[in-house]
Write a protein that holds these residues in place. Structure first.
Motif, PDB file in Angstrom:
ATOM      1  N   GLU A 142       0.805  -1.222   0.000  1.00  0.00           N
ATOM      2  CA  GLU A 142       0.000   0.000   0.000  1.00  0.00           C
ATOM      3  C   GLU A 142       0.840   1.276   0.000  1.00  0.00           C
ATOM      4  O   GLU A 142       0.486   2.263  -0.660  1.00  0.00           O
ATOM      5  CB  GLU A 142      -0.933   0.024   1.219  1.00  0.00           C
ATOM      6  CG  GLU A 142      -2.077  -0.958   1.153  1.00  0.00           C
ATOM      7  CD  GLU A 142      -1.731  -2.330   1.742  1.00  0.00           C
ATOM      8  OE1 GLU A 142      -2.660  -3.093   2.004  1.00  0.00           O
ATOM      9  OE2 GLU A 142      -0.521  -2.623   1.930  1.00  0.00           O
ATOM     10  N   ARG A 143       1.958   1.277   0.704  1.00  0.00           N
ATOM     11  CA  ARG A 143       2.783   2.490   0.801  1.00  0.00           C
ATOM     12  C   ARG A 143       4.058   2.417  -0.034  1.00  0.00           C
ATOM     13  O   ARG A 143       4.465   3.408  -0.642  1.00  0.00           O
ATOM     14  CB  ARG A 143       3.169   2.750   2.262  1.00  0.00           C
ATOM     15  CG  ARG A 143       2.013   3.210   3.142  1.00  0.00           C
ATOM     16  CD  ARG A 143       2.498   3.371   4.573  1.00  0.00           C
ATOM     17  NE  ARG A 143       2.866   2.082   5.167  1.00  0.00           N
ATOM     18  CZ  ARG A 143       3.604   1.956   6.271  1.00  0.00           C
ATOM     19  NH1 ARG A 143       4.075   3.032   6.862  1.00  0.00           N
ATOM     20  NH2 ARG A 143       3.877   0.757   6.755  1.00  0.00           N
ATOM     21  N   PHE A 144       4.687   1.238  -0.060  1.00  0.00           N
ATOM     22  CA  PHE A 144       6.011   1.117  -0.666  1.00  0.00           C
ATOM     23  C   PHE A 144       5.995   0.523  -2.074  1.00  0.00           C
ATOM     24  O   PHE A 144       7.028   0.489  -2.747  1.00  0.00           O
ATOM     25  CB  PHE A 144       6.912   0.271   0.235  1.00  0.00           C
ATOM     26  CG  PHE A 144       6.953   0.756   1.652  1.00  0.00           C
ATOM     27  CD1 PHE A 144       7.352   2.051   1.940  1.00  0.00           C
ATOM     28  CD2 PHE A 144       6.551  -0.065   2.698  1.00  0.00           C
ATOM     29  CE1 PHE A 144       7.387   2.512   3.248  1.00  0.00           C
ATOM     30  CE2 PHE A 144       6.569   0.384   4.006  1.00  0.00           C
ATOM     31  CZ  PHE A 144       6.992   1.680   4.288  1.00  0.00           C
ATOM     32  N   GLY A 145       4.852   0.060  -2.516  1.00  0.00           N
ATOM     33  CA  GLY A 145       4.753  -0.491  -3.853  1.00  0.00           C
ATOM     34  C   GLY A 145       5.348  -1.884  -3.970  1.00  0.00           C
ATOM     35  O   GLY A 145       5.528  -2.596  -2.986  1.00  0.00           O
ATOM     36  N   ILE A 146       5.676  -2.261  -5.187  1.00  0.00           N
ATOM     37  CA  ILE A 146       6.179  -3.600  -5.476  1.00  0.00           C
ATOM     38  C   ILE A 146       7.636  -3.729  -5.032  1.00  0.00           C
ATOM     39  O   ILE A 146       8.431  -2.802  -5.186  1.00  0.00           O
ATOM     40  CB  ILE A 146       6.045  -3.882  -6.982  1.00  0.00           C
ATOM     41  CG1 ILE A 146       4.571  -3.998  -7.370  1.00  0.00           C
ATOM     42  CG2 ILE A 146       6.793  -5.154  -7.382  1.00  0.00           C
ATOM     43  CD1 ILE A 146       4.333  -4.065  -8.855  1.00  0.00           C
ATOM     44  N   ASN A 147       7.975  -4.875  -4.507  1.00  0.00           N
ATOM     45  CA  ASN A 147       9.357  -5.197  -4.154  1.00  0.00           C
ATOM     46  C   ASN A 147      10.257  -4.921  -5.362  1.00  0.00           C
ATOM     47  O   ASN A 147      10.023  -5.449  -6.457  1.00  0.00           O
ATOM     48  CB  ASN A 147       9.436  -6.669  -3.745  1.00  0.00           C
ATOM     49  CG  ASN A 147      10.835  -7.102  -3.332  1.00  0.00           C
ATOM     50  OD1 ASN A 147      11.815  -6.419  -3.572  1.00  0.00           O
ATOM     51  ND2 ASN A 147      10.908  -8.266  -2.719  1.00  0.00           N
ATOM     52  N   SER A 148      11.286  -4.106  -5.177  1.00  0.00           N
ATOM     53  CA  SER A 148      12.142  -3.703  -6.302  1.00  0.00           C
ATOM     54  C   SER A 148      12.852  -4.880  -6.968  1.00  0.00           C
ATOM     55  O   SER A 148      13.275  -4.778  -8.130  1.00  0.00           O
ATOM     56  CB  SER A 148      13.183  -2.679  -5.828  1.00  0.00           C
ATOM     57  OG  SER A 148      14.002  -3.227  -4.809  1.00  0.00           O
ATOM     58  N   ASP A 149      12.976  -6.001  -6.273  1.00  0.00           N
ATOM     59  CA  ASP A 149      13.639  -7.164  -6.864  1.00  0.00           C
ATOM     60  C   ASP A 149      12.893  -7.693  -8.088  1.00  0.00           C
ATOM     61  O   ASP A 149      13.506  -8.334  -8.956  1.00  0.00           O
ATOM     62  CB  ASP A 149      13.772  -8.284  -5.823  1.00  0.00           C
ATOM     63  CG  ASP A 149      14.816  -7.975  -4.765  1.00  0.00           C
ATOM     64  OD1 ASP A 149      15.658  -7.086  -5.017  1.00  0.00           O
ATOM     65  OD2 ASP A 149      14.783  -8.599  -3.689  1.00  0.00           O
ATOM     66  N   TRP A 150      11.582  -7.453  -8.153  1.00  0.00           N
ATOM     67  CA  TRP A 150      10.823  -7.914  -9.317  1.00  0.00           C
ATOM     68  C   TRP A 150      11.395  -7.319 -10.609  1.00  0.00           C
ATOM     69  O   TRP A 150      11.354  -7.955 -11.671  1.00  0.00           O
ATOM     70  CB  TRP A 150       9.349  -7.512  -9.198  1.00  0.00           C
ATOM     71  CG  TRP A 150       8.547  -8.315  -8.228  1.00  0.00           C
ATOM     72  CD1 TRP A 150       8.157  -7.952  -6.980  1.00  0.00           C
ATOM     73  CD2 TRP A 150       7.981  -9.620  -8.439  1.00  0.00           C
ATOM     74  NE1 TRP A 150       7.404  -8.939  -6.386  1.00  0.00           N
ATOM     75  CE2 TRP A 150       7.287  -9.975  -7.258  1.00  0.00           C
ATOM     76  CE3 TRP A 150       8.008 -10.529  -9.506  1.00  0.00           C
ATOM     77  CZ2 TRP A 150       6.617 -11.185  -7.128  1.00  0.00           C
ATOM     78  CZ3 TRP A 150       7.340 -11.740  -9.375  1.00  0.00           C
ATOM     79  CH2 TRP A 150       6.658 -12.059  -8.199  1.00  0.00           C
ATOM     80  N   TYR A 151      11.928  -6.093 -10.531  1.00  0.00           N
ATOM     81  CA  TYR A 151      12.378  -5.386 -11.726  1.00  0.00           C
ATOM     82  C   TYR A 151      13.700  -5.927 -12.264  1.00  0.00           C
ATOM     83  O   TYR A 151      14.112  -5.573 -13.369  1.00  0.00           O
ATOM     84  CB  TYR A 151      12.514  -3.886 -11.428  1.00  0.00           C
ATOM     85  CG  TYR A 151      11.209  -3.259 -11.027  1.00  0.00           C
ATOM     86  CD1 TYR A 151      10.295  -2.845 -11.989  1.00  0.00           C
ATOM     87  CD2 TYR A 151      10.878  -3.083  -9.683  1.00  0.00           C
ATOM     88  CE1 TYR A 151       9.087  -2.272 -11.632  1.00  0.00           C
ATOM     89  CE2 TYR A 151       9.669  -2.516  -9.304  1.00  0.00           C
ATOM     90  CZ  TYR A 151       8.773  -2.114 -10.286  1.00  0.00           C
ATOM     91  OH  TYR A 151       7.581  -1.566  -9.920  1.00  0.00           O
ATOM     92  N   ASN A 152      14.362  -6.777 -11.497  1.00  0.00           N
ATOM     93  CA  ASN A 152      15.630  -7.358 -11.930  1.00  0.00           C
ATOM     94  C   ASN A 152      15.435  -8.570 -12.833  1.00  0.00           C
ATOM     95  O   ASN A 152      16.420  -9.176 -13.289  1.00  0.00           O
ATOM     96  CB  ASN A 152      16.473  -7.757 -10.721  1.00  0.00           C
ATOM     97  CG  ASN A 152      16.858  -6.557  -9.871  1.00  0.00           C
ATOM     98  OD1 ASN A 152      17.061  -5.469 -10.395  1.00  0.00           O
ATOM     99  ND2 ASN A 152      16.933  -6.753  -8.562  1.00  0.00           N
TER     100      ASN A 152
END
Length: 264
Positions: free
Chosen positions: A215-225
């Motif tokens: 809700e606040r931080f969005g998607i885990n940045s690891d997904w973008y790797n």
């Protein structure tokens, strides 16, 4: 009607109910206090661990049918006094019935071609709403990634209107989820505020996994790797983002519509 046991407020099952309301433990049980969800348990043939009713209350014909079924099909059935019931009931429970239902067993190898991924969502109301929408879109598999809200949270059960019982709920880590999706050739759509293409510009062909972030931080940045597809919902007013449950619902319906059009 099967036999039941009269118990007092000191009985161990009363302690278990109070624990489920505060800590969501034991994790393998769902606490149900809503008549419509109890009826859904009957329709869905869920395994009923415990059933409790109050022998001092008068019940409607609708509730009595539920009582008769649960008394005949529960592993354990108990009757308690009105005073004891009032000590454990939720404020919204006006039917005088409580059931502990076993969490349905799931098999990760049976996932369908259209899944919903909820990445670290922490609000039980949002998760419940998304489960209701998933059901409406005929998405039967939902993965809670690195969960911060337990699947048997009482608020989640209520906000999902019982869909927690009909959906296949998987509680996995990010690594486990990514590995499964990659090994099984899913197209991973990451719900983004602005990046990628508009949600209406994709055809959502093949195996589809829609990822909705915190809700606040969005998607885990690891997904973008890793290989992924960015998708966003355009905003035409002054707000820069939608409530996560609203955004997820829009993406699910758009994908379902495109898949239905292709199948026609």
């Amino acid at each position: 009607m099967s036999r039941y046991i009269n118990i007092s407020k000191s009985h161990e099952i009363i302690k278990t109910i109070k624990q489920l309301k505060t800590s969501s433990k034991p994790k393998h049980l769902y606490l149900i206090e809503d008549l419509s969800i109890l009826e859904l348990c009957i329709e869905n043939k869920n395994i009923i661990d415990t059933f409790i009713f109050c022998d001092e209350l008068e019940y409607s014909n609708q509730a009595q049918k539920v009582i008769d079924y649960f008394l005949a099909n529960s592993k354990n059935s108990y009757s308690i006094s009105k005073k004891t019931f009032q000590s454990i009931e939720s404020k919204d429970n006006n039917i005088g019935l409580i059931a502990l239902v076993e969490k349905p067993k799931v098999n990760l190898n049976n996932l369908s071609d259209f899944v919903l991924i909820l990445d670290r969502l922490e609000n039980a109301g949002n998760v419940g709403t998304l489960l209701r929408t998933a059901d409406a879109c005929n998405i039967k598999d939902v993965i809670l990634v690195d969960k911060t809200v337990n699947a048997n949270n009482v608020k989640l059960i209520q906000s999902s209107r019982g869909m927690i019982l009909t959906e296949n709920i998987y509680e996995l880590t990010y690594e486990e989820t990514l590995e499964y999706l990659q090994n099984n050739n899913y197209n991973i759509y990451l719900g983004e505020p602005v990046l990628g293409k508009k949600h209406t510009e994709y055809n959502y062909e093949g195996k589809t996994a829609i990822v909705i972030g915190h809700e606040r931080f969005g998607i885990n940045s690891d997904w973008y790797n890793h290989k992924h597809i960015k998708v966003y919902i355009p905003m035409y007013g002054k707000m820069t983002s939608l409530n996560v449950a609203v955004a997820g619902s829009i993406l699910m319906y758009e994908a379902r519509m495109k898949k239905d059009i292709k199948d026609e």
